[in-house]
Design an enzyme around this catalytic site. Sequence first.
Site, PDB file in Angstrom:
ATOM      1  N   ASP A  15       4.545   6.611  -2.241  1.00  0.00           N
ATOM      2  CA  ASP A  15       4.175   6.976  -3.852  1.00  0.00           C
ATOM      3  C   ASP A  15       2.874   8.073  -4.943  1.00  0.00           C
ATOM      4  OD1 ASP A  15       2.530   4.407  -3.283  1.00  0.00           O
ATOM      5  OD2 ASP A  15       2.525   4.195  -4.351  1.00  0.00           O
TER       6      ASP A  15
ATOM      7  N   ASP B 285      -0.110   8.082  -4.639  1.00  0.00           N
ATOM      8  CA  ASP B 285      -1.382   6.868  -4.773  1.00  0.00           C
ATOM      9  C   ASP B 285      -2.358   6.779  -3.783  1.00  0.00           C
ATOM     10  OD1 ASP B 285      -0.673   4.871  -3.070  1.00  0.00           O
ATOM     11  OD2 ASP B 285      -1.406   3.564  -4.851  1.00  0.00           O
TER      12      ASP B 285
ATOM     13  N   ASP C  81       1.002   9.403   0.558  1.00  0.00           N
ATOM     14  CA  ASP C  81       1.511   8.763   0.568  1.00  0.00           C
ATOM     15  C   ASP C  81       2.798   8.366   0.296  1.00  0.00           C
ATOM     16  OD1 ASP C  81       0.296   7.042  -1.532  1.00  0.00           O
ATOM     17  OD2 ASP C  81       0.585   5.572  -0.400  1.00  0.00           O
TER      18      ASP C  81
ATOM     19  N   SER D  11       4.800   1.356  -1.462  1.00  0.00           N
ATOM     20  CA  SER D  11       3.449   2.535  -1.254  1.00  0.00           C
ATOM     21  C   SER D  11       3.374   2.887   0.463  1.00  0.00           C
ATOM     22  CB  SER D  11       1.865   0.891  -0.971  1.00  0.00           C
ATOM     23  OG  SER D  11       0.636   2.212  -1.380  1.00  0.00           O
TER      24      SER D  11
END
Length: 560
Positions: A302, A304, A300, A145
């Site tokens: 990834d 999400d 960010d 993340s």
Amino acid sequence: MTEEIKSAYEKWLAQPEMPADLAEELKAIAGDEDAITDRFYRELEFGTGGLRGVIGAGTNRMNVYNIRKATQGLANYLNASDLPKKVAIGYDSRIKSDVFARETAAVLAANGIKAYIYPRLEPTPALSWAVRYYGCGAGVCITASHNPAKYNGYKVYGADGCQITLEVAAKILAAIEAVDCFAVQPADFDVALAEGKIEYSSEKCLDDFVDAVYAQRVGDGAGTADLKLVYTPLNGSGLECVKKLLAKLGVTHVTVVPEQEKPDGNFPTCPYPNPEIREAMQKGLELCDQVHPDLLLGTDPDCDRCGTAVPDGKGGYRLISGNEMGVILLDFICRSRIANGTMPENPVAVTTIVSTDMVTAVAKKYGVELRRVLTGFKYIGEQIALLEQGGHPERYIFGFEESYGYLSGTHARDKDAVNAVLLICEAAAWYAKKGMTLGDAIDALYAEFGCYCNAQKSFAFAGETGMEKMASLMQGLRTQPLREIAGLPVEGYTDYEAEGTGLPKANVLEYRLPGGSKVIIRPSGTEPKIKAYLSAVKPTVEQANAQLARLAEAAAKLLA
């Protein structure tokens, strides 16, 4: 250094087929007891978020051996269950993400489980989508993340596309613990691909994901094509899907931050690639001073989480917090769906116990049932599943976390920054027709409901002793309950590890103070740190922020 740690180190050092980078790292720390201990004092913990840790050699590191071990455990769990013997795999731009994704697919193929792997990096919500798209029994996303560059992770999803539950995590963990990481034999990736045991996820799957996001529009789309944007994927996975979505919205005035456009797991311009932090958005803010857009959007690595900045009316740009955006979007969704006749009966919105109490007032205004869950978007995903099981998935209208995670549809079961981009653009266009920015929007909502201001402070505890200190601090707060914080009496207290909260047990303490102020203390589930969530409610933002400063000082004395 204990004999057990020494033995584990020597076992790793003796492996004949150790990848060169891991072998060199192990040899380089010979004789350094602290370095060896840090890598071998524990197994990398597998929980409901899967694995997450620093990349490197050892049992307490992210590497191909721990990836193989986790995947073998997942394979054993799946093969012992009635779930489909298929797994979707996605990955982001982090160091070794592509390597770890291929290893995951190869181990699954060796166990007779079909692997669908995205052919290139894609957002985490696109993986959540792919799990159900292909009718899989599970999903795996290789991502850490928004953690610093030295981290990577292995996140496991259930057949519903939601991060695994506590019960499933416990079963997979039991299967993992029975595995010797050096005994796992992956299939040859290319051979398995040729034999159809591994298959690249199709372009149609990705396009259908973007279409599903586009279908979540709540307004009439008027004005979105007039928006001028600066966008940064923070060297992550969001660029392709976000550009596809913006094209559907007719947004053509898009300037991508050049230093952060291409995938780069080293994140050279933002060591902590988290849109919650100004430093990560700084390059975008600098570009705004040149381009003068209506919106700065940052996703960010990834993709999400989504951060936003808007013109402040003084020639600069104002960052909108995760709590503020959650309030803006819930209000916008409610007023839009009521206006166009698409608000369902008995609508439901979901947020977490650490998110702003301001949404309670907004939900009440529109007759929306607001459900509070533990921190972690999987708990919001579970509420969608419950509504689905009850035959009324349409009742779900919005879910959000204060940490910049949003979801307005049931297409995914995890927070979705592509979905967030859609909603933020729609809301910005709607307010623009009124001559307002999203900054003006939250100010108007503060004027209507009161100034609910929030802050989060994190306190790091690195290494083996750090974990012990975190546990000791939390235990101390339980055995000697606080009677006051920053000179304010504690009027209410909830220990979420106790019975009777209506939620699963969690290591979280909540202190309620006069006038709606609040302090919540919670160890992070993904990093060695304790987080303090601070809330203040006052007639003005200035007064609320002054209260937050006093609460932050008190939290530092308690936890630093």
